[in-house]
Structures are given as structure tokens and as C-alpha cells.
Write a protein that holds these residues in place. Sequence first.
Motif, mmCIF file in Angstrom:
data_model
loop_
_atom_site.group_PDB
_atom_site.id
_atom_site.type_symbol
_atom_site.label_atom_id
_atom_site.label_comp_id
_atom_site.label_asym_id
_atom_site.label_seq_id
_atom_site.Cartn_x
_atom_site.Cartn_y
_atom_site.Cartn_z
ATOM 1 N N GLY A 33 0.837 -1.208 0.000
ATOM 2 C CA GLY A 33 0.000 0.000 0.000
ATOM 3 C C GLY A 33 0.864 1.247 0.000
ATOM 4 O O GLY A 33 0.601 2.214 -0.732
ATOM 5 N N SER A 34 1.929 1.230 0.798
ATOM 6 C CA SER A 34 2.847 2.371 0.879
ATOM 7 C C SER A 34 3.524 2.604 -0.465
ATOM 8 O O SER A 34 3.702 3.749 -0.898
ATOM 9 C CB SER A 34 3.889 2.093 1.973
ATOM 10 N N GLU A 35 3.883 1.493 -1.129
ATOM 11 C CA GLU A 35 4.548 1.584 -2.425
ATOM 12 C C GLU A 35 3.596 2.168 -3.472
ATOM 13 O O GLU A 35 3.959 3.058 -4.242
ATOM 14 C CB GLU A 35 4.999 0.166 -2.834
ATOM 15 N N LYS A 36 2.366 1.656 -3.432
ATOM 16 C CA LYS A 36 1.354 2.075 -4.399
ATOM 17 C C LYS A 36 0.989 3.546 -4.224
ATOM 18 O O LYS A 36 0.904 4.303 -5.192
ATOM 19 C CB LYS A 36 0.106 1.197 -4.190
ATOM 20 N N GLU A 37 0.840 3.950 -2.959
ATOM 21 C CA GLU A 37 0.396 5.326 -2.663
ATOM 22 C C GLU A 37 1.560 6.310 -2.623
ATOM 23 O O GLU A 37 1.370 7.504 -2.447
ATOM 24 C CB GLU A 37 -0.322 5.372 -1.299
ATOM 25 N N LYS A 38 2.786 5.765 -2.713
ATOM 26 C CA LYS A 38 4.012 6.573 -2.548
ATOM 27 C C LYS A 38 3.917 7.378 -1.247
ATOM 28 O O LYS A 38 4.152 8.590 -1.206
ATOM 29 C CB LYS A 38 4.222 7.541 -3.733
ATOM 30 N N ALA A 39 3.508 6.664 -0.202
ATOM 31 C CA ALA A 39 3.290 7.334 1.088
ATOM 32 C C ALA A 39 4.001 6.584 2.208
ATOM 33 O O ALA A 39 4.590 5.527 1.998
ATOM 34 C CB ALA A 39 1.788 7.390 1.369
ATOM 35 N N CYS A 40 3.880 7.181 3.371
ATOM 36 C CA CYS A 40 4.548 6.627 4.558
ATOM 37 C C CYS A 40 3.640 5.590 5.235
ATOM 38 O O CYS A 40 2.412 5.709 5.190
ATOM 39 C CB CYS A 40 4.829 7.787 5.500
ATOM 40 N N CYS A 41 4.232 4.582 5.814
ATOM 41 C CA CYS A 41 3.473 3.649 6.646
ATOM 42 C C CYS A 41 4.351 3.162 7.792
ATOM 43 O O CYS A 41 5.580 3.244 7.716
ATOM 44 C CB CYS A 41 2.949 2.469 5.820
ATOM 45 N N ILE A 42 3.687 2.715 8.840
ATOM 46 C CA ILE A 42 4.434 2.245 10.018
ATOM 47 C C ILE A 42 4.077 0.783 10.267
ATOM 48 O O ILE A 42 2.900 0.407 10.229
ATOM 49 C CB ILE A 42 4.079 3.093 11.270
ATOM 50 N N VAL A 43 5.110 -0.023 10.516
ATOM 51 C CA VAL A 43 4.893 -1.422 10.929
ATOM 52 C C VAL A 43 5.509 -1.573 12.314
ATOM 53 O O VAL A 43 6.682 -1.250 12.515
ATOM 54 C CB VAL A 43 5.536 -2.417 9.934
ATOM 55 N N VAL A 44 4.676 -2.040 13.266
ATOM 56 C CA VAL A 44 5.192 -2.237 14.627
ATOM 57 C C VAL A 44 5.392 -3.744 14.844
ATOM 58 O O VAL A 44 4.451 -4.522 14.729
ATOM 59 C CB VAL A 44 4.233 -1.646 15.680
ATOM 60 N N ASP A 45 6.656 -4.115 15.118
ATOM 61 C CA ASP A 45 7.012 -5.514 15.386
ATOM 62 C C ASP A 45 7.131 -5.671 16.909
ATOM 63 O O ASP A 45 8.105 -5.233 17.518
ATOM 64 C CB ASP A 45 8.354 -5.829 14.695
ATOM 65 N N LYS A 46 6.106 -6.282 17.500
ATOM 66 C CA LYS A 46 6.065 -6.371 18.968
ATOM 67 C C LYS A 46 7.172 -7.271 19.515
ATOM 68 O O LYS A 46 7.798 -6.954 20.521
ATOM 69 C CB LYS A 46 4.685 -6.904 19.422
ATOM 70 N N PHE A 47 7.412 -8.393 18.860
ATOM 71 C CA PHE A 47 8.373 -9.354 19.397
ATOM 72 C C PHE A 47 9.795 -8.792 19.384
ATOM 73 O O PHE A 47 10.533 -8.937 20.356
ATOM 74 C CB PHE A 47 8.326 -10.665 18.592
ATOM 75 N N SER A 48 10.162 -8.147 18.274
ATOM 76 C CA SER A 48 11.514 -7.582 18.165
ATOM 77 C C SER A 48 11.607 -6.188 18.747
ATOM 78 O O SER A 48 12.687 -5.588 18.743
ATOM 79 C CB SER A 48 11.977 -7.564 16.714
ATOM 80 N N ARG A 49 10.492 -5.672 19.232
ATOM 81 C CA ARG A 49 10.435 -4.322 19.819
ATOM 82 C C ARG A 49 10.977 -3.273 18.840
ATOM 83 O O ARG A 49 11.903 -2.523 19.138
ATOM 84 C CB ARG A 49 11.261 -4.242 21.123
ATOM 85 N N GLU A 50 10.385 -3.293 17.653
ATOM 86 C CA GLU A 50 10.834 -2.351 16.632
ATOM 87 C C GLU A 50 9.667 -1.654 15.956
ATOM 88 O O GLU A 50 8.612 -2.269 15.720
ATOM 89 C CB GLU A 50 11.661 -3.076 15.562
#
Lengths: 368, 203
Positions: free
Chosen positions: A213-230
Motif C-alpha cells: 500500500g505504501s509503495e502504491k500510494e508513494k506514502a509513509c506507513c508504520i509497521v510495529v514488530d512487537k516481538f523484536s520491539r521495533e
Amino acid sequence: MKRNIKIRLAITLTLTVIAFCILFILNRDLPPTSEIKEARKALSDARMCSAERYASKLYYLAENTYDSSMLYWNIENKRFWLSRDYDKVRELAADAKNLAIKSKEHAQENTVFVEQILGQELHSLQTRIGNFQSYFDRLPLSEKSVENNQMGLLMLKEAEIAFSKSDFLLANSKLKSAQKNITISYSDAEKIIANYFTNYPDWERSVRKTIEGSEKEKACCIVVDKFSRECLVYHSGILKERFDIELGKNWIGDKNHQGDKSTPEGYYYVENKFDEGQTRYYKALLLNYPNESDKKRFKKNQKKGIVPSGTGIGSLIEIHGHGGKGADWTDGCIALRDSDMKILFPICPRGTPVTIVGSVKPLHELIH
Amino acid sequence: MKNKFYLGLATLSLVVFFTACSKLPQTEIDRANQAIDSAKAAGAELYLPAEFANLQDTMKAAMEEIEVQKSKFIKNFGTSKELLAEVTLYASEVTMQTEEKKVALKTEIQTTLNEVKILLEENKKLITEAPKGKEGTSALVAMKNEINALESNVNEINASPDQDNYLTILNKVKMIKEQAAAINTELKDIIAKYQSNVRGRKS
């Protein structure tokens, strides 16, 4: 006549003394002194190499044989001097010496072997702890598991000290206790994690969809990885930033209700932004929790009786500052260091998709 | 008659000459064995293993010397007696050194235990001072558990200080101290970070 007697007496005396002297000289080398001494020396050498510990059977056999040789020597000495026979004593002393030498060799071999094996086992447990302890520390576990873990770590340190002092037997016993305690505590943790990661296929799909979606929209997105705390920040489908995060204590699993100290999982977006002065936590990005899916699940859980009566679904889940405490301390929000929040805040406008998942990587890539 | 007297006197002289030094030094042997037993009872085998092994070796050498003399026609236990006296003296020294080492170990254990207690108390206090409410409580539960585990270990040692040998106890206490110190540093770091954040917010 008198003179003759005196001469005879003197001759007899002189001959007796000479005879005794000859016998004494002959008798001098008869006792197995050197053989016994050598056996004792060999025993002492064996003991110096810790044969008592690492070749105990052979060592004690050698010592008993030495004691027997001494006993036989004592018995022979009680016999009439002309009928003494020290062959048995010599034989036993030689046996004692050979056994002592063997026990020394075995002890040296065993020490090297035990040191190697023990070293490997210690290293293996240290590696296991190195790989898993940081995850273990973050998991919401029972007091008993935590106690077992603490005891295990304490025992491991004792084993390490004993190993460094070459006290391998003590090190081994401590290591065994450490392994037992650590294994019990880790197996509890591993069960929780393995169960949690059954959701991985869904997480993978969600992350892929968000990045596409971020690639398509040329926009920013956030992914929160709980296990790796990232917190991973993408723009136009490309990873731009990676920040460390802190969560709530019960971070495993989805958020069920208010006050459960869980961080929700799923698709969200930045609903509102609070700059300095508008939030207690430096800067904050408010997420649209609860979304429609959360509300449905909450109702379901209410019906099932999972949610305590009178408890709401919760709200005000944010990505905010004041992180970097080195522990999970939030009520379910995602905390970043203020310096990281300063970077994230301006690049995420309202509406930025935020996908929160258990992990972006499969379990086997995280824990070996 | 006179000749017979001379012959008897000569024989007696020889017997006296050959048996003069032949008495087995049993008293010295018993004394040396007793001294070794005392050293063993004091724990020399555990606390001074090298010295105790040396002591046993010296005793063996003395017993060998006795057998050497017993093997001889003309016995002289002079050297054996000297060796046994040496063993007795050395054994008393080893016993004394063992007792001294035990006292030193006990003192070190006590000192380290006191340091541990201070650290644990400080840790408990730091936990109350650490960020509370949303920021603190949950984060500190693990540390509290850790402190409790360490404290129960300390109590175990205090309850039966002579249960194990002092060397093992000392190692254990040192470990506990190390862990308590690690928690202490961690807590201080958390508090410092929190305070710097608070200062940052105020400025």
C-alpha cells in the motif's frame, strides 16, 4: 691357662661382632624401602593431578595396595629375621606404584575430557541464555517460572566460578541444577511464544499488504514488530527508519479490554497528532483504536465472559515518546525515545497506516 | 667360674647394645595420628587440601622409616621419632591454619552478606523511588521477583550457615552480591533516564 681363656673370649667376642656386622650388612638392603618410597611418590603425584576425583577407583585401589604392602612389611618384620621374605611386599609396592601411575594418567585424560565436555555444556547453556533470556525477560510469566529462571542463572554463575577454578565436579553439579531450572523456565516461555507465533501467517500477510500500500500510494506507513520491539517506517515501500520501542507488560497477544496492558494488533491509522505541550509523553500519534474489528472481537469476548464485567474496550492507544527505559511499562501504547519520536512525528501525517503485528519474522529466524 | 662370669657379662653387654634403641615409638605414632585426626576434624582436607596431603605423606614416610628400622637387626628409631615429632607439629599447624581460614571465610561471608543485605535494601528502596504508575509498576515486577529470589537465597544461608562448606557458601554469596549489584545499576539507570526525561520535559 687364664691367659688362654682371655684370648679365647676376646676372639669369640671379636668373631661375634664381625658376624653381626656381616649379617647387618647383608640384611641392610633386604627391606623393600625404595619400592615403597616409589609407590608413595607415585601416589603423591597422582593426588597432585586430582586422581582422587577424576580416577577415584584406580587411585583408591592404588592407595589400598600401598596400605597392604605396608601391612605385609609390618607382618614380615614381626617374623624371625632370618625367615623374613619381602617378595610379597615388593610385589604389592610395585602394583601400588603402577596403579598410582595409571590413575594419574587416567585423571589427566579425564580432566581434559571433563573440562572439554563441561566447557561445551557451559557454553551451550550460556548461548541458549544469550539467545533467549532477553525474550524471556519480556514475557508475562508466572512467578514460579521467574523464580526458576533466577535460580538457574545463579547456579550457572556458581558453575562458571567452579569451572574457572578447575573444580569440575562442583561445576558439573551446579551446571546440572542450572540446566534443570533454566529448562523448566524456558519451556514455559517457549510454549507461550510457540502458541503466539501460530498467528505468523496473518502477520506476514498484514505486513506485506501495508508495505505494498505504501509503495502504491508513494506514502509513509508504520509497521510495529512487537516481538523484536521495533517500529519500522516505510516510504514508497522502502524501509526508511527503524526505532526501538517499549510496550505494555502483557504485550503477548491482542488487546482485549481496558487496563489489560496489552498493545492491540491489526490495521490502524494515525487518527490525531499531539505535539509538545499537548501530551504528557513529549509527542504522540493517536491511533484509531478500537477499530471495527476490535469492537466486534470485544463484543464476542464479552459474550464469552472473557472480559470482566464493567470493563470497557479501552482507548487512547498512541505511539508516543518517553521510551528508552529498557522495560515494558506502558498501558498498551508504543513508546519511542524522544529523539526517535522527534524524527517520526513530522514524517507521519494524519491517516498514516500503522500495522501492529506480533512479528515480521518467523520464529525460527528469531530463536535458534 | 670367673671365666663364666666374663662370658655372661660379654653376652649381656651385646644384648643391651643391640636392643638399646629398639623400642617402637608407639606414643609418638599415636600422638601424630591424633594430631592428623584433629586436623581432619577441623576440615583441613577441605580448606587446606595441599597441606593436608603433605601431612599424610610425611606420616607415611615416618611409618616407612619405622618399618625400615624394624627390618634391621640393629634398630634405631631416632629418625622415626624426629619424623613423627615433625608430623605432630605440622598437624597442629595445619589445624590452626584451618581454623584461621575458616574464621577468615566466615568473616568474608558475613561481610559479603552484609553488603548484599545493604544492596537488597537499597534495591527495594530504589524500586519504590523508580517511576510509578503507568511508567513503573509493570516494569519493576521482574526486578522485584529477582530481588525476592536473591533474598530467599540469603535467608537460606542465614538459616543454616554451617550446612554447606564455607567455600561453597562464599561463592554463593558472591554470586548473589553480583546479581544484586546488577539490579542496583539497572534500577539507578532507569531512575536516571526517567529523571533526565522529566528534566527534558520541563526545559
